[in-house]
Design a protein around this motif. Structure first.
Motif, PDB file in Angstrom:
ATOM      1  N   GLY A   4       0.812  -1.202   0.000  1.00 24.14           N
ATOM      2  CA  GLY A   4       0.000   0.000   0.000  1.00 24.14           C
ATOM      3  C   GLY A   4       0.847   1.255   0.000  1.00 24.14           C
ATOM      4  O   GLY A   4       0.483   2.260   0.593  1.00 24.14           O
ATOM      5  N   SER A   5       1.981   1.205  -0.677  1.00 20.57           N
ATOM      6  CA  SER A   5       2.920   2.308  -0.637  1.00 20.57           C
ATOM      7  C   SER A   5       3.107   2.884  -2.029  1.00 20.57           C
ATOM      8  O   SER A   5       2.419   2.512  -2.987  1.00 20.57           O
ATOM      9  CB  SER A   5       4.259   1.845  -0.054  1.00 20.57           C
ATOM     10  N   SER A   6       4.048   3.832  -2.133  1.00 18.19           N
ATOM     11  CA  SER A   6       4.369   4.464  -3.408  1.00 18.19           C
ATOM     12  C   SER A   6       5.882   4.667  -3.476  1.00 18.19           C
ATOM     13  O   SER A   6       6.611   4.212  -2.584  1.00 18.19           O
ATOM     14  CB  SER A   6       3.625   5.798  -3.543  1.00 18.19           C
ATOM     15  N   HIS A   7       6.347   5.325  -4.498  1.00 18.16           N
ATOM     16  CA  HIS A   7       7.784   5.543  -4.709  1.00 18.16           C
ATOM     17  C   HIS A   7       8.449   6.042  -3.437  1.00 18.16           C
ATOM     18  O   HIS A   7       7.967   6.975  -2.807  1.00 18.16           O
ATOM     19  CB  HIS A   7       7.958   6.554  -5.831  1.00 18.16           C
ATOM     20  N   PHE A   8       9.579   5.404  -3.023  1.00 22.38           N
ATOM     21  CA  PHE A   8      10.175   5.790  -1.726  1.00 22.38           C
ATOM     22  C   PHE A   8      11.514   6.512  -1.842  1.00 22.38           C
ATOM     23  O   PHE A   8      12.183   6.760  -0.838  1.00 22.38           O
ATOM     24  CB  PHE A   8      10.244   4.607  -0.777  1.00 22.38           C
ATOM     25  N   GLY A   9      11.915   6.882  -3.070  1.00 19.88           N
ATOM     26  CA  GLY A   9      13.150   7.643  -3.210  1.00 19.88           C
ATOM     27  C   GLY A   9      14.376   6.766  -3.124  1.00 19.88           C
ATOM     28  O   GLY A   9      14.433   5.691  -3.725  1.00 19.88           O
ATOM     29  N   ALA A  10      15.373   7.207  -2.360  1.00 16.29           N
ATOM     30  CA  ALA A  10      16.650   6.492  -2.250  1.00 16.29           C
ATOM     31  C   ALA A  10      16.573   5.440  -1.150  1.00 16.29           C
ATOM     32  O   ALA A  10      16.343   5.753   0.026  1.00 16.29           O
ATOM     33  CB  ALA A  10      17.775   7.482  -1.953  1.00 16.29           C
ATOM     34  N   ALA A  11      16.807   4.180  -1.508  1.00 12.24           N
ATOM     35  CA  ALA A  11      16.715   3.082  -0.544  1.00 12.24           C
ATOM     36  C   ALA A  11      17.718   3.238   0.596  1.00 12.24           C
ATOM     37  O   ALA A  11      17.458   2.806   1.729  1.00 12.24           O
ATOM     38  CB  ALA A  11      16.943   1.753  -1.263  1.00 12.24           C
ATOM     39  N   GLY A  12      18.862   3.853   0.307  1.00  8.65           N
ATOM     40  CA  GLY A  12      19.893   3.998   1.331  1.00  8.65           C
ATOM     41  C   GLY A  12      19.448   4.784   2.541  1.00  8.65           C
ATOM     42  O   GLY A  12      19.986   4.600   3.643  1.00  8.65           O
ATOM     43  N   ALA A  13      18.457   5.663   2.389  1.00 13.81           N
ATOM     44  CA  ALA A  13      17.971   6.446   3.520  1.00 13.81           C
ATOM     45  C   ALA A  13      17.456   5.546   4.630  1.00 13.81           C
ATOM     46  O   ALA A  13      17.657   5.825   5.817  1.00 13.81           O
ATOM     47  CB  ALA A  13      16.871   7.401   3.058  1.00 13.81           C
ATOM     48  N   TYR A  14      16.819   4.441   4.271  1.00 15.52           N
ATOM     49  CA  TYR A  14      16.186   3.567   5.264  1.00 15.52           C
ATOM     50  C   TYR A  14      17.181   2.548   5.822  1.00 15.52           C
ATOM     51  O   TYR A  14      17.134   2.226   7.015  1.00 15.52           O
ATOM     52  CB  TYR A  14      14.964   2.890   4.639  1.00 15.52           C
ATOM     53  N   ALA A  15      18.081   2.072   4.988  1.00 12.91           N
ATOM     54  CA  ALA A  15      19.165   1.226   5.502  1.00 12.91           C
ATOM     55  C   ALA A  15      20.003   2.017   6.499  1.00 12.91           C
ATOM     56  O   ALA A  15      20.399   1.497   7.551  1.00 12.91           O
ATOM     57  CB  ALA A  15      20.030   0.731   4.344  1.00 12.91           C
ATOM     58  N   LEU A  16      20.256   3.292   6.193  1.00  7.43           N
ATOM     59  CA  LEU A  16      21.032   4.149   7.082  1.00  7.43           C
ATOM     60  C   LEU A  16      20.336   4.337   8.419  1.00  7.43           C
ATOM     61  O   LEU A  16      20.986   4.392   9.471  1.00  7.43           O
ATOM     62  CB  LEU A  16      21.277   5.496   6.419  1.00  7.43           C
ATOM     63  N   ALA A  17      19.010   4.421   8.421  1.00  7.36           N
ATOM     64  CA  ALA A  17      18.270   4.583   9.673  1.00  7.36           C
ATOM     65  C   ALA A  17      18.541   3.418  10.624  1.00  7.36           C
ATOM     66  O   ALA A  17      18.644   3.602  11.843  1.00  7.36           O
ATOM     67  CB  ALA A  17      16.776   4.707   9.391  1.00  7.36           C
ATOM     68  N   ALA A  18      18.676   2.205  10.089  1.00  7.86           N
ATOM     69  CA  ALA A  18      18.998   1.049  10.919  1.00  7.86           C
ATOM     70  C   ALA A  18      20.423   1.150  11.451  1.00  7.86           C
ATOM     71  O   ALA A  18      20.687   0.877  12.632  1.00  7.86           O
ATOM     72  CB  ALA A  18      18.817  -0.253  10.135  1.00  7.86           C
ATOM     73  N   ALA A  19      21.365   1.540  10.590  1.00 10.12           N
ATOM     74  CA  ALA A  19      22.763   1.669  11.022  1.00 10.12           C
ATOM     75  C   ALA A  19      22.898   2.720  12.112  1.00 10.12           C
ATOM     76  O   ALA A  19      23.687   2.562  13.056  1.00 10.12           O
ATOM     77  CB  ALA A  19      23.654   2.016   9.832  1.00 10.12           C
ATOM     78  N   GLU A  20      22.137   3.801  12.006  1.00  7.89           N
ATOM     79  CA  GLU A  20      22.172   4.844  13.034  1.00  7.89           C
ATOM     80  C   GLU A  20      21.609   4.345  14.357  1.00  7.89           C
ATOM     81  O   GLU A  20      21.891   4.924  15.414  1.00  7.89           O
ATOM     82  CB  GLU A  20      21.414   6.070  12.549  1.00  7.89           C
ATOM     83  N   ALA A  21      20.828   3.266  14.325  1.00  9.67           N
ATOM     84  CA  ALA A  21      20.323   2.631  15.536  1.00  9.67           C
ATOM     85  C   ALA A  21      21.246   1.504  16.010  1.00  9.67           C
ATOM     86  O   ALA A  21      20.888   0.750  16.919  1.00  9.67           O
ATOM     87  CB  ALA A  21      18.918   2.080  15.288  1.00  9.67           C
ATOM     88  N   GLY A  22      22.426   1.373  15.386  1.00  8.77           N
ATOM     89  CA  GLY A  22      23.396   0.364  15.792  1.00  8.77           C
ATOM     90  C   GLY A  22      23.219  -0.984  15.141  1.00  8.77           C
ATOM     91  O   GLY A  22      23.818  -1.973  15.591  1.00  8.77           O
ATOM     92  N   MET A  23      22.438  -1.064  14.075  1.00  8.57           N
ATOM     93  CA  MET A  23      22.147  -2.343  13.436  1.00  8.57           C
ATOM     94  C   MET A  23      22.557  -2.330  11.968  1.00  8.57           C
ATOM     95  O   MET A  23      22.763  -1.273  11.374  1.00  8.57           O
ATOM     96  CB  MET A  23      20.660  -2.666  13.557  1.00  8.57           C
ATOM     97  N   ILE A  24      22.668  -3.531  11.409  1.00 12.51           N
ATOM     98  CA  ILE A  24      22.802  -3.666   9.964  1.00 12.51           C
ATOM     99  C   ILE A  24      21.404  -3.552   9.375  1.00 12.51           C
ATOM    100  O   ILE A  24      20.456  -4.179   9.861  1.00 12.51           O
ATOM    101  CB  ILE A  24      23.434  -5.012   9.589  1.00 12.51           C
ATOM    102  N   GLY A  25      21.249  -2.730   8.344  1.00  9.55           N
ATOM    103  CA  GLY A  25      19.949  -2.555   7.718  1.00  9.55           C
ATOM    104  C   GLY A  25      19.977  -2.878   6.245  1.00  9.55           C
ATOM    105  O   GLY A  25      20.973  -2.621   5.563  1.00  9.55           O
ATOM    106  N   LEU A  26      18.899  -3.453   5.761  1.00  9.75           N
ATOM    107  CA  LEU A  26      18.709  -3.721   4.329  1.00  9.75           C
ATOM    108  C   LEU A  26      17.364  -3.164   3.912  1.00  9.75           C
ATOM    109  O   LEU A  26      16.367  -3.334   4.627  1.00  9.75           O
ATOM    110  CB  LEU A  26      18.772  -5.211   4.031  1.00  9.75           C
ATOM    111  N   ALA A  27      17.330  -2.487   2.775  1.00  5.74           N
ATOM    112  CA  ALA A  27      16.083  -1.948   2.234  1.00  5.74           C
ATOM    113  C   ALA A  27      16.028  -2.196   0.735  1.00  5.74           C
ATOM    114  O   ALA A  27      17.033  -2.033   0.035  1.00  5.74           O
ATOM    115  CB  ALA A  27      15.977  -0.450   2.512  1.00  5.74           C
ATOM    116  N   THR A  28      14.861  -2.585   0.265  1.00  4.31           N
ATOM    117  CA  THR A  28      14.677  -2.775  -1.175  1.00  4.31           C
ATOM    118  C   THR A  28      13.225  -2.516  -1.535  1.00  4.31           C
ATOM    119  O   THR A  28      12.347  -2.458  -0.661  1.00  4.31           O
ATOM    120  CB  THR A  28      15.112  -4.177  -1.621  1.00  4.31           C
ATOM    121  N   THR A  29      12.967  -2.331  -2.804  1.00  2.77           N
ATOM    122  CA  THR A  29      11.619  -2.088  -3.298  1.00  2.77           C
ATOM    123  C   THR A  29      11.515  -2.570  -4.733  1.00  2.77           C
ATOM    124  O   THR A  29      12.516  -2.683  -5.438  1.00  2.77           O
ATOM    125  CB  THR A  29      11.287  -0.577  -3.245  1.00  2.77           C
ATOM    126  N   ASN A  30      10.297  -2.851  -5.164  1.00  2.45           N
ATOM    127  CA  ASN A  30      10.077  -2.991  -6.595  1.00  2.45           C
ATOM    128  C   ASN A  30       9.561  -1.654  -7.116  1.00  2.45           C
ATOM    129  O   ASN A  30       9.338  -0.707  -6.348  1.00  2.45           O
ATOM    130  CB  ASN A  30       9.140  -4.155  -6.918  1.00  2.45           C
TER     131      ASN A  30
END
Length: 342
Positions: A117-143
């Motif tokens: 139920g979403s739409s275009h999310f821009g740069a995937a790295g923004a969300y992976a980075l949010a996990a890293a900033e919380a001390g975790m490894i993050g992965l983000a992807t979209t079709n």
């Protein structure tokens, strides 16, 4: 060739916020979108930065994108959940989904969240980075909507389908990889059109499947790897579709309508997928920090062939760009400058 204008980051962020609010986005949606677009523009990913405001403005005004979504979360197991973005801006959906993945990982060591139920999310790295900033490894992807041929193909099949991963690094900015599985994102073709730049070789094709360098003639992208090795990019694009759409029940790439199409049939129901991994549940935070330090020190000291630049880890160049753009201002292409009223 048209030159961009340079705008201080704080002024640019405020103007983007103003434009999104004017289009009908609520406070949370606009704040998350500004955060994601400024992430891209500051990191030098101009194709997915503030230039997308014009891309979202019309669909927000028309209601094709819901500017005031009611996000719904359904936890499906100890470490998994689904999130329904209520046809809102993909940036809002995605930051909320990654936050949920991080919360799940704190309890279970790993958290995986599918978003629909979403739409275009821009740069995937923004969300992976949010996990890293919380001390975790993050992965983000979209079709995404079909804009990329298969290997040796003529017509669009996959979207540009990015893969992004980020990891915390002691005493420095996170390791950050963010790449499209196409040759380049299609928004970069549009950026090249605005700037009057020719495309590199083996990037895009025209309506007959012939490679072109004029961005005005480009209708479809080639997969990463180009004419000789594009099967690799096509396979990675399929992985993004598998995780983001097949696994979550979202709309497949080739069934997605273009955002802002003259007759949008129904909400896009775009799919995303997010993973957060807590290092504390594996070798441990200290051991991972030591490993990252040893790994990056060795990587950056690795000898390069004559004339080649120093070895860099994913994110090294981008963090340098952030520092420079925060100091000197952010380039904005002429078309976007007009949309934002500069």
């Amino acid at each position: 060739m048209k030159a961009p204008i340079i705008v201080p980051a704080d002024i640019l962020a405020a103007r983007v916020q103003q434009k999104l609010t004017e289009a009908g986005a609520d406070a949370a949606s606009s704040a998350h979108t500004v955060r994601a677009l400024m992430h891209a523009s500051l990191h030098g990913v101009d194709s997915h930065g503030v230039r997308l405001v014009g891309y979202y403005y019309g669909p927000l005004r028309s209601g094709e994108i819901n500017g005031r979504p009611q996000i719904k979360i359904r936890k499906t197991a100890a470490a998994t959940a689904m999130l329904d973005g209520d046809n809102g801006l993909g940036h809002h959906t995605s930051y909320e989904a990654m936050k949920l993945a991080v919360d799940l990982a704190r309890d279970s060591g790993i958290g995986a969240v599918g978003a629909t139920g979403s739409s275009h999310f821009g740069a995937a790295g923004a969300y992976a980075l949010a996990a890293a900033e919380a001390g975790m490894i993050g992965l983000a992807t979209t079709n995404a909507e079909s804009l990329v041929t298969l290997f040796g193909g003529r017509d669009a099949f996959h979207g540009t389908n990015p893969l992004a991963v980020a990891a915390p690094v002691p005493d420095e900015k996170p390791w950050l990889m963010d790449m499209a599985t196409s040759s380049i994102p299609f928004n970069r073709v549009l950026l090249y059109r605005s700037l009057g730049h020719p495309l590199p070789e083996a990037i895009a094709v025209d309506g007959d499947g012939n490679p072109v360098r004029d961005p005005a003639e480009a209708t479809t992208l080639m997969p990463m790897g180009g004419a000789d090795y594009g099967f690799k990019g096509a396979a990675l694009a399929g992985l993004a579709t598998l995780l983001s759409a097949v696994l979550t029940g979202a709309t497949l790439d080739h069934d997605l309508a273009s955002l802002g199409a003259s007759t949008p049939a129904k909400p896009a129901n775009l799919g995303h997928f997010f993973i957060a991994i807590d290092p504390a549940r594996f070798a441990g935070v200290t051991e991972m920090a030591l490993g990252m330090r040893r790994y990056l020190d060795a990587l950056r000291a690795s000898p390069q062939r004559d004339g080649a630049p120093p070895a860099m880890a994913p994110g090294d160049r981008e963090w340098q760009v952030v520092e420079q753009r925060l100091r000197d201002g952010v380039p904005v292409d002429p078309d976007t400058a007009q949309v934002l009223g500069f």
